[in-house]
Write a protein that holds these residues in place. Sequence first.
Motif, PDB file in Angstrom:
ATOM      1  N   ILE A  24       0.873  -1.169   0.000  1.00  0.00           N
ATOM      2  CA  ILE A  24       0.000   0.000   0.000  1.00  0.00           C
ATOM      3  C   ILE A  24       0.911   1.220   0.000  1.00  0.00           C
ATOM      4  O   ILE A  24       1.870   1.289   0.779  1.00  0.00           O
ATOM      5  CB  ILE A  24      -0.943  -0.012   1.217  1.00  0.00           C
ATOM      6  CG1 ILE A  24      -1.988  -1.091   1.003  1.00  0.00           C
ATOM      7  CG2 ILE A  24      -1.595   1.343   1.418  1.00  0.00           C
ATOM      8  CD1 ILE A  24      -2.902  -1.296   2.155  1.00  0.00           C
TER       9      ILE A  24
ATOM     10  N   PRO B 225      -4.375   5.253   3.962  1.00  0.00           N
ATOM     11  CA  PRO B 225      -5.816   5.258   3.684  1.00  0.00           C
ATOM     12  C   PRO B 225      -6.498   6.450   4.358  1.00  0.00           C
ATOM     13  O   PRO B 225      -6.033   6.911   5.409  1.00  0.00           O
ATOM     14  CB  PRO B 225      -6.297   3.950   4.297  1.00  0.00           C
ATOM     15  CG  PRO B 225      -5.090   3.136   4.548  1.00  0.00           C
ATOM     16  CD  PRO B 225      -3.954   4.072   4.704  1.00  0.00           C
TER      17      PRO B 225
ATOM     18  N   TYR C  23      -4.731  -2.750   5.853  1.00  0.00           N
ATOM     19  CA  TYR C  23      -5.266  -1.593   6.570  1.00  0.00           C
ATOM     20  C   TYR C  23      -5.229  -1.764   8.077  1.00  0.00           C
ATOM     21  O   TYR C  23      -5.338  -0.798   8.820  1.00  0.00           O
ATOM     22  CB  TYR C  23      -6.707  -1.329   6.124  1.00  0.00           C
ATOM     23  CG  TYR C  23      -6.824  -1.064   4.650  1.00  0.00           C
ATOM     24  CD1 TYR C  23      -6.250   0.087   4.102  1.00  0.00           C
ATOM     25  CD2 TYR C  23      -7.475  -1.945   3.803  1.00  0.00           C
ATOM     26  CE1 TYR C  23      -6.327   0.342   2.745  1.00  0.00           C
ATOM     27  CE2 TYR C  23      -7.564  -1.700   2.441  1.00  0.00           C
ATOM     28  CZ  TYR C  23      -6.981  -0.549   1.928  1.00  0.00           C
ATOM     29  OH  TYR C  23      -7.048  -0.306   0.586  1.00  0.00           O
TER      30      TYR C  23
END
Lengths: 308, 384
Positions: free
Chosen positions: B110, B114, B176
Amino acid sequence: MFSDYSLAELSSIFVMQGFAGLILFSVFLLMALGLAIIFGQMGVINMAHGEFMILGAYVTYFTSQFFLNFIPDLFSVYFFVAMILAFIASGALGMLVEWLMIRRLYKRPLDTLLATWGLSLILQQFYRSVFGPREVGVELPSWMMGSLPLTDVVEVQINGLFVMALTIVITIAVALLMYKSNWGKQVRAVVQNRMMASAVGINTEKVDRYTFGLGCGIAGIAGSAFTMIGSTGPTSGQLYIVDTFLVVVFGGAQSLLGTIASAFTISQAQSTMEFFLSGSTAKVLTLLSVVIILMLRPQGLFVIKVRR
Amino acid sequence: MTKSGRTFFLRPQDMIGIAILAILLIVVLPLTLDNFRLQFIGKYLTYAFVALGLVLCWGYAGILSLGQGVFFGLGGYCMAMFLKLEASSVENTKIQTTPGIPDFMDWNQITSLPWFWEPFRHLSFTMLAVILVPAIFAFVVGFAMFKRRVGGVYFAIITQALAAILTILIVGQQGYTGGINGITDLRTLNGWDIRTDSAKTILYFICVGLLLACILLAYFVKSSKLGRILVAMRDKEDRVRFSGYDVANFKVFVFCLAASLSAIGGAMFTLQVGFMSPSFVGIVPSIEMVIYTAVGGRLSILGAIYGTLLVNWAKTSFSETFPELWLFGLGGLFIAVVLAFPNGIAGLYQTYVAPRLGPLFGGATKRRDATPPAPSSSAPAAAE
């Protein structure tokens, strides 16, 4: 998510996942049938249901070992013996548990939850101490191995088909027992109105004990059937408990038809989504939709109208 | 209740009880235990917040939630997200492909933070989130269910399913949430190193302070009109409804309150232990938290605290020496609490000890609490 596949591919995916879903359906239904009797009919929250299943699985494992070592000629049919033994073992343990603790708790359903959770911890540790911590799997007789090709892309596992057939037989047997036999009538009478039932001469204590025993016995058969699809360890029972309760509640706790329908819906939804999404996302989505539907319709899919 | 001349919301025997607990936690334990053991007590006390919430929610209002681990976890994760962002500054993470984001995100390919992580850069937001995120979640769940009169067993099963869902979600969304390992390697709180012994001692005292404050809050709720409505509702819900009260609103409120209390516990847990993982969220920890309350006494605020300390202490000391016996013991405890002493330690105290101590405390002879012999909740109430 469908755009990557052609129509022909999509249809065979659905057929394939549909079959996988049917096996999952059999698994759910077998697990839920026992609970539908114990929770749906008696109102007892049996958190040790999974452990009764594991007992059935262990009985099956030892039966298979026994046949393998002493009567290898009959190995191909050991399974039927194992199922009967699993039913007897789990059912007997269930009746013992009912006599020791459940019968004191019929008026406190939430407390049955705590007590049976304690029982499940004890049983888990018992399995771990006696049978060892590692997972065990049974050897399948040769006729149960392999798969049947349906079309050139779709194949069905024979052991899966066997579990499905078994589920159908047991479901029909339970339905007949609950709705056609004299004994089933007594069970439903006790559930609906304990005092009236005992006033017309039904021995409610006896009915309770046998009902609980029957539910646990079916759990034992379910566990026995599971050994054919996967391996069993001391803590496997806990994995099933949430699913099982959701299946029973979703279907409408007192309805056998509801249990079947909800097991079917949940398993098909999960198995179809599993192909397109990751396993855990599919599981989350399925459980979440069940919970949301339950919030909107708390009584479950099928309701039996009773005056309370 | 005001007949005993009580104008304040605490009765004399409650004040003595709280004072004894405060002295035990602030003076006796820190003086007698070494740092290592004291940190254990600090960890147990974070569960006591959950037990406190359960006394209000389960003992007084008759709503058994099997998903308190969810709220404990939400609070803990909120705090852990803040600490993790602080620990993953650009200098600390310069060996990563994308510096400045938490290490587990980097491992999961990632490349940017986020959006829902972004606000957790601020401590004030985080502290609000610790209380509000679980409360909002509890509100949504509670509102949906209590308005439709789902209760008792069905509520328990659905909250349990929620605990299962959240665990699967956290484990599944590794990028996440840190997955099964959780959020680890937390270092500082606004620049203050929380890993040192002195910091842990200070955190212990903060935890004790917060717990005492929450206990007072719980007593306040209990003795207010709200508390009396809750008890009335638990015992005869229909009569309360027919008297014109909107039963659902009271239930939603107490469920949210219990959720926030659990979340404070979760946040303190993260601070003291230095990590948060899905193993504190699921079904097993949630049910264990219920047993802490049950052992202490589901109807007693202070009892639940002692129950938590006792069960956890027993767990630590037994499972160190006899890991096998411990699970048998814990299982036996569940069964014994339900069958033999449904009101837990506090119930035993009230039946056997309190009458003898009565004369010592100025004639506080009989408890006036509504103490039903066996807490009941009308069977499948939802299927009406």
